[in-house]
Design an enzyme around this catalytic site. Sequence first.
Site, mmCIF file in Angstrom:
data_model
loop_
_atom_site.group_PDB
_atom_site.id
_atom_site.type_symbol
_atom_site.label_atom_id
_atom_site.label_comp_id
_atom_site.label_asym_id
_atom_site.label_seq_id
_atom_site.Cartn_x
_atom_site.Cartn_y
_atom_site.Cartn_z
ATOM 1 N N GLY A 112 0.873 -1.169 0.000
ATOM 2 C CA GLY A 112 0.000 0.000 0.000
ATOM 3 C C GLY A 112 0.905 1.212 0.000
ATOM 4 O O GLY A 112 2.006 1.150 -0.519
ATOM 5 N N GLU A 113 0.448 2.295 0.590
ATOM 6 C CA GLU A 113 1.308 3.473 0.725
ATOM 7 C C GLU A 113 1.768 3.582 2.174
ATOM 8 O O GLU A 113 0.951 3.769 3.083
ATOM 9 C CB GLU A 113 0.556 4.734 0.297
ATOM 10 C CG GLU A 113 0.528 4.945 -1.208
ATOM 11 C CD GLU A 113 1.922 4.955 -1.834
ATOM 12 O OE1 GLU A 113 2.842 5.605 -1.286
ATOM 13 O OE2 GLU A 113 2.103 4.297 -2.872
ATOM 14 N N CYS A 147 6.398 -4.883 0.547
ATOM 15 C CA CYS A 147 6.519 -3.563 -0.069
ATOM 16 C C CYS A 147 6.414 -2.450 0.969
ATOM 17 O O CYS A 147 7.351 -2.246 1.735
ATOM 18 C CB CYS A 147 5.496 -3.405 -1.185
ATOM 19 S SG CYS A 147 5.843 -2.002 -2.257
ATOM 20 N N ARG A 203 12.899 3.862 -0.642
ATOM 21 C CA ARG A 203 11.546 3.831 -1.209
ATOM 22 C C ARG A 203 11.614 4.102 -2.707
ATOM 23 O O ARG A 203 12.467 4.869 -3.158
ATOM 24 C CB ARG A 203 10.665 4.909 -0.567
ATOM 25 C CG ARG A 203 10.281 4.636 0.873
ATOM 26 C CD ARG A 203 9.314 5.709 1.375
ATOM 27 N NE ARG A 203 8.042 5.647 0.668
ATOM 28 C CZ ARG A 203 7.175 6.639 0.585
ATOM 29 N NH1 ARG A 203 7.440 7.791 1.159
ATOM 30 N NH2 ARG A 203 6.057 6.497 -0.062
ATOM 31 N N ARG A 218 6.240 0.106 -7.882
ATOM 32 C CA ARG A 218 6.842 1.273 -7.212
ATOM 33 C C ARG A 218 7.591 0.787 -5.973
ATOM 34 O O ARG A 218 7.483 1.357 -4.891
ATOM 35 C CB ARG A 218 5.760 2.284 -6.823
ATOM 36 C CG ARG A 218 5.198 3.085 -8.020
ATOM 37 C CD ARG A 218 4.028 3.973 -7.615
ATOM 38 N NE ARG A 218 4.302 4.729 -6.413
ATOM 39 C CZ ARG A 218 4.788 5.964 -6.386
ATOM 40 N NH1 ARG A 218 5.039 6.594 -7.493
ATOM 41 N NH2 ARG A 218 5.023 6.574 -5.237
ATOM 42 N N HIS A 225 5.329 -8.288 -4.229
ATOM 43 C CA HIS A 225 3.973 -8.499 -3.720
ATOM 44 C C HIS A 225 3.487 -9.935 -3.908
ATOM 45 O O HIS A 225 2.766 -10.213 -4.867
ATOM 46 C CB HIS A 225 2.995 -7.576 -4.444
ATOM 47 C CG HIS A 225 3.201 -6.133 -4.140
ATOM 48 N ND1 HIS A 225 2.781 -5.553 -2.968
ATOM 49 C CD2 HIS A 225 3.789 -5.162 -4.851
ATOM 50 C CE1 HIS A 225 3.112 -4.275 -2.983
ATOM 51 N NE2 HIS A 225 3.715 -4.005 -4.108
ATOM 52 N N GLU A 259 1.120 -11.211 -2.579
ATOM 53 C CA GLU A 259 -0.338 -11.196 -2.496
ATOM 54 C C GLU A 259 -0.996 -10.962 -3.862
ATOM 55 O O GLU A 259 -2.199 -11.120 -4.003
ATOM 56 C CB GLU A 259 -0.820 -10.159 -1.471
ATOM 57 C CG GLU A 259 -0.661 -8.690 -1.857
ATOM 58 C CD GLU A 259 0.681 -8.098 -1.467
ATOM 59 O OE1 GLU A 259 1.679 -8.848 -1.415
ATOM 60 O OE2 GLU A 259 0.737 -6.874 -1.238
#
Lengths: 315, 325
Positions: free
Chosen positions: B66-67, B98, B128, B171, B274, B276
Amino acid sequence: MRVKAGLAQMLKGGVIMDVVNVEQARIAEEAGAVAVMALERIPADIRVDGGVARMSDPKMIREIKAAVSIPVMAKARIGHFVEAQILESIEVDYIDESEVLTMADEDNHINKRKFQVPFVCGCRNLGEALRRVAEGAAMLRTKGEAGTGNVVEAVRHARAVQKEIRMVASMDEDELFVFAKQIQAPFSLVQEVAKNGRLPVVNFAAGGIATPADAALMMQLGVDGVFVGSGIFKSAHAAERAKAIVQATTHYKDAKILAEVSTGLGKAMVGVSDIKGDAVNFRGREGGGSEGQIPKKRKLEGKTETQLYGSSWEA
Amino acid sequence: MTAPVPPPGEASVTGEPTRRVTIGILALQGAFAEHSSLLSKLGADVREVRLPHEFEGLDGIVLPGGESTAMALIGERWGVFPRLKQWVSEGRPVWGTCAGMILLSDHALMQKKGGQSLVGGLNVEICRNYFGAQTSSFEVPLDTSALETGSVGKKDGGSANKNPYPAVFIRAPAVLEAGPGVDVLCKVRSRPCNKAVTVMKAQLKQEEADDRDDDTRRAKRRRLAAFFVEPNPSTAAVAGEGGGGGSGASSGEKEAPEVIVAIRKGNIVGTAFHPELTNDSRWHEYFVRIVKEAVSSGTGGVRDAESPAKTLGAAAAAEAEVAVA
């Protein structure tokens, strides 16, 4: 496609905020936005000012990209693939092919499959959602009616999509062919929705969300996250309201927390209550040459399959 | 690796019935539903966690993608982060993907202005958005034989990429340096994006301005300088690291610096990609095993992370448990 749709999955449960400059972008990031939408004028101003609304100046988008660490999205006009090429070249993270900007092509949307950068598009119902996915959209949002601060259209569109997903999921496979034709969506995508009971990509709410309660309402109606445009920076205390909407989107089922974050936010945006009577109609804008209306049926003169599956539409 | 996790009630190697483990997914924002469905398929009880009191009764926690800035800001208000810090300090199982991996790092580059809160626990320096904007996101086959052997490079070379893992990087961050006690599980070769280069150059400058000139500092300068061997292309070329030799990397990409994308220290696991977003549940099985070990060892298990032999032993024990089922 997994990489393109993947970013949208990372944005889930989050709030994406419209910003017009670096200062607003920083406020959004500090409030906990998962992304910002960089645009020249917010939808409420486009409604009032009129004129042609276009892609933003790349300079402004670059400045915002440099100022924040979260993803930056930007809008291109419907069908304006060169605006999209420009936005891709300056490495925006997502492009919104948006009905809020003036349409550049009344027939064709951008062929989004040609791009590396993922696209988000608006939808009012399942058919429109799947037409955009067929064109390559990796994320959807309800159209709502942007710049009104009135959630009624967003609710209508979210409910329409959910209802049609439930309908299609309960249908016999034999019925899917005609249903696909009726909603004017590719059969393969209709089949996929029927099988999985959900859209192939993430679907956010957008178009009229102005309060924490609006955001939580949309989340409870089953959307994956929320776009807030004019609702934040047309209100009295933008930073506080932005934070509150972020909290409400996470804790959307917890009424006690919703009450707490809704307290003392000051004046919300005034907005438009009579959407049907308003001269501006963003939500009706879709390719197909007829503002999204289904063309009139021609009288059938035979019973061939060809006529059943397409030629009965006016050319 | 692909053997199913024992269903609830099955006897483990110790003869004790294996109880169903309960895994919490931090659901402040991000791809928590995806983790949830994969872990449920593996037989774990899964619960979404948004507030501190919801940590009660959990055996393990997943911090999803996520962020990270948004998660930090949302969690701050209700005291979720102090609770997570406590969890990590107790040595209990936690896995960050992440954004989650960023939160579990002690040092993060390219934070938002003014910085962000981190949970910490992994003594690594993470960058990041190392690879750049969304147009530089990618999917790459990763050698994950380390899931069985404990760390990269400890396998028979031939079979290394027999069944690579489809790793999706969005990202994504990358670990530039792992401190003592951190097991490196996977690496890729890639140049940093322009924004990362600017930040790292600034850091190098700062290091060079420092008067102290001991071995640690010289090593750090060398390490940072290695990222700027050539003029940086705007898009980062990426190659899956086949462990040591870099099999699968094209000749140009071999020049690119190597960065770490999966690590483990004790019961803390971090992946920059990821798992997931795929249907391949190997990483989720790996974490469920860690949680089960921690539960059966009774403490939440603060293991000596500096001993690879022990990691190997533990992994073998877990395999044995699966085999019994």
